[in-house]
Design a protein around this motif. Structure first.
Motif, PDB file in Angstrom:
ATOM      1  N   LEU A  95       1.793   9.679   2.365  1.00 20.76           N
ATOM      2  CA  LEU A  95       2.411   8.357   2.356  1.00 20.76           C
ATOM      3  C   LEU A  95       1.389   7.221   2.398  1.00 20.76           C
ATOM      4  N   ALA A  96       0.140   7.555   2.686  1.00 26.00           N
ATOM      5  CA  ALA A  96      -0.892   6.532   2.863  1.00 26.00           C
ATOM      6  C   ALA A  96      -1.013   5.569   1.682  1.00 26.00           C
ATOM      7  N   PRO A  97      -0.920   6.034   0.422  1.00 19.16           N
ATOM      8  CA  PRO A  97      -1.058   5.090  -0.694  1.00 19.16           C
ATOM      9  C   PRO A  97       0.001   3.994  -0.713  1.00 19.16           C
ATOM     10  N   PHE A  98       1.166   4.253  -0.115  1.00 23.14           N
ATOM     11  CA  PHE A  98       2.199   3.223  -0.068  1.00 23.14           C
ATOM     12  C   PHE A  98       1.926   2.215   1.040  1.00 23.14           C
ATOM     13  N   LEU A  99       1.199   2.626   2.052  1.00 24.22           N
ATOM     14  CA  LEU A  99       1.000   1.782   3.226  1.00 24.22           C
ATOM     15  C   LEU A  99      -0.043   0.696   3.006  1.00 24.22           C
ATOM     16  N   ASP A 100      -1.033   0.970   2.175  1.00 24.62           N
ATOM     17  CA  ASP A 100      -2.045  -0.070   1.968  1.00 24.62           C
ATOM     18  C   ASP A 100      -1.601  -1.112   0.943  1.00 24.62           C
ATOM     19  N   GLY A 101      -0.554  -0.803   0.195  1.00 19.78           N
ATOM     20  CA  GLY A 101       0.050  -1.790  -0.694  1.00 19.78           C
ATOM     21  C   GLY A 101      -0.649  -2.011  -2.019  1.00 19.78           C
ATOM     22  N   SER A 102      -1.751  -1.338  -2.252  1.00 16.57           N
ATOM     23  CA  SER A 102      -2.527  -1.633  -3.452  1.00 16.57           C
ATOM     24  C   SER A 102      -1.902  -1.080  -4.726  1.00 16.57           C
ATOM     25  N   ARG A 103      -1.151   0.036  -4.639  1.00 16.72           N
ATOM     26  CA  ARG A 103      -0.605   0.658  -5.822  1.00 16.72           C
ATOM     27  C   ARG A 103       0.643  -0.038  -6.347  1.00 16.72           C
ATOM     28  N   LEU A 104       1.359  -0.732  -5.467  1.00 14.91           N
ATOM     29  CA  LEU A 104       2.637  -1.337  -5.854  1.00 14.91           C
ATOM     30  C   LEU A 104       2.593  -2.830  -5.517  1.00 14.91           C
ATOM     31  N   PRO A 105       2.021  -3.633  -6.375  1.00 11.93           N
ATOM     32  CA  PRO A 105       1.755  -5.034  -6.042  1.00 11.93           C
ATOM     33  C   PRO A 105       3.002  -5.886  -5.827  1.00 11.93           C
TER      34      PRO A 105
END
Length: 322
Positions: A208-218
């Motif tokens: 889930l980490a990629p969703f938490l930093d917000g960079s993939r889904l601007p």
């Protein structure tokens, strides 16, 4: 809780159950009588197989294309696709829909699997790779899929998709990783029902980490990480996640959220900017619920379906599993 009711609205449109024409009698040359129907673009059309009629999905689909102007259809909801002969893979149904993609230029929203527990348990629904729905329908702005068995997704780029939801009693980690590996520049809403390991829900916090930093889904404005056995850990991670600052709403419902996770939320970054925080189906004490209400007075807070916290964590369960 189980999925016990069919959708009533989808894509901000009322659901209309499509009634297919009866198959003409082989001995008759008369066409079936036409039935009054709403304008094609005013409803979300629900297509499903009525087992009593002994029709199959192909018949329902052909009747739909004959009876409704497919060029004006904005939303489709697919109910049970199997017939009286037994359960069949959803792949043929998806292929039937994508084969008609050029006839559906206005289609914006698709819900695959509007099926209740008395039709098929959510974790018994045999799914497939749903990537072809996205590649064949580049105009889609909303895709929702219910069911987890054999569900698959490949990393994909889709320019227009604004809402993506996977409802499952056990969401495979490979699907979660494919979502995070996809390029979805327009995505505003993401909802994942993570489920339990017993039914294939092997997603971890690292996934889930990629969703938490917000960079993939601007453009993300709503994030739902729900129906999880590690809801407290998710809450603790979100307490300091960069993505939260630009969210308008957050969903941590349907899981085994306890006072531990709620405390982490309250001790983390401010949440007062949120329009809504959905925590329904939880294991919070009355004291913690009151703390949340006091700390978030301007937030639409859903604390319904409070379960008995008890003393044994093993007695706690997610809302949707089997």
């Amino acid at each position: 809780m189980t999925v016990s009711h069919h959708l009533e609205r989808f894509h901000e449109l009322p659901i209309h159950d499509f009634a297919p024409d009866a198959a003409p009698d082989a001995a008759s040359t008369e066409a079936p009588a036409a039935r009054p129907r709403p304008a094609a673009d005013t409803v979300a059309w629900r297509l499903s197989v009525d087992w009593d009629t002994k029709q199959d999905f192909d018949h329902v689909w052909r009747s739909f294309l004959r009876s409704v102007d497919p060029a004006e259809v904005r939303a489709l909801v697919i109910g049970p696709w199997w017939d009286h002969r037994g359960y069949v893979s959803v792949r043929a149904t998806m292929e039937t829909i994508t084969a008609a993609a050029d006839r559906l230029p206005a289609l914006e929203a698709l819900f695959l699997g509007d099926v209740t527990f008395d039709e098929c348990e959510i974790s018994w629904m045999e799914m497939d790779d749903v990537t072809p729905l996205l590649t064949a329908l580049p105009q889609l702005t909303s895709l929702a899929v219910r069911g987890g068995m054999d569900l698959a997704l490949q990393p994909v780029r889709h320019e227009r998709l604004r809402a993506l939801r996977f409802e499952s009693g056990g969401l495979p980690a490979t699907v979660v990783r494919a979502v995070s590996g996809s390029e979805l520049p327009a995505l505003e809403r993401l909802e994942l029902w993570l489920g339990v390991d017993e039914y294939g829900g092997d997603t971890t916090l690292d996934d889930l980490a990629p969703f938490l930093d917000g960079s993939r889904l601007p453009k993300l404005r709503h994030l739902g990480l729900q129906n999880s056995e590690f809801q407290d850990e998710i809450a603790a991670a979100l307490a300091h996640a960069p993505v939260v600052a630009r969210l308008e709403s957050l969903g941590l419902s349907m899981g085994v959220l306890s006072d531990e996770g709620a405390t982490a939320l309250l001790e983390g970054q401010p949440l007062t900017h949120l329009r809504a925080l959905d925590l329904h189906h939880h294991y919070l004490t009355e004291e913690m619920q009151q703390r949340l209400r006091q700390a978030l007075p301007g937030v639409e807070l859903d604390l319904s379906e409070a379960e008995d916290a008890g003393e044994d964590d093993e007695d706690r369960y997610v809302a949707v599993a089997e």
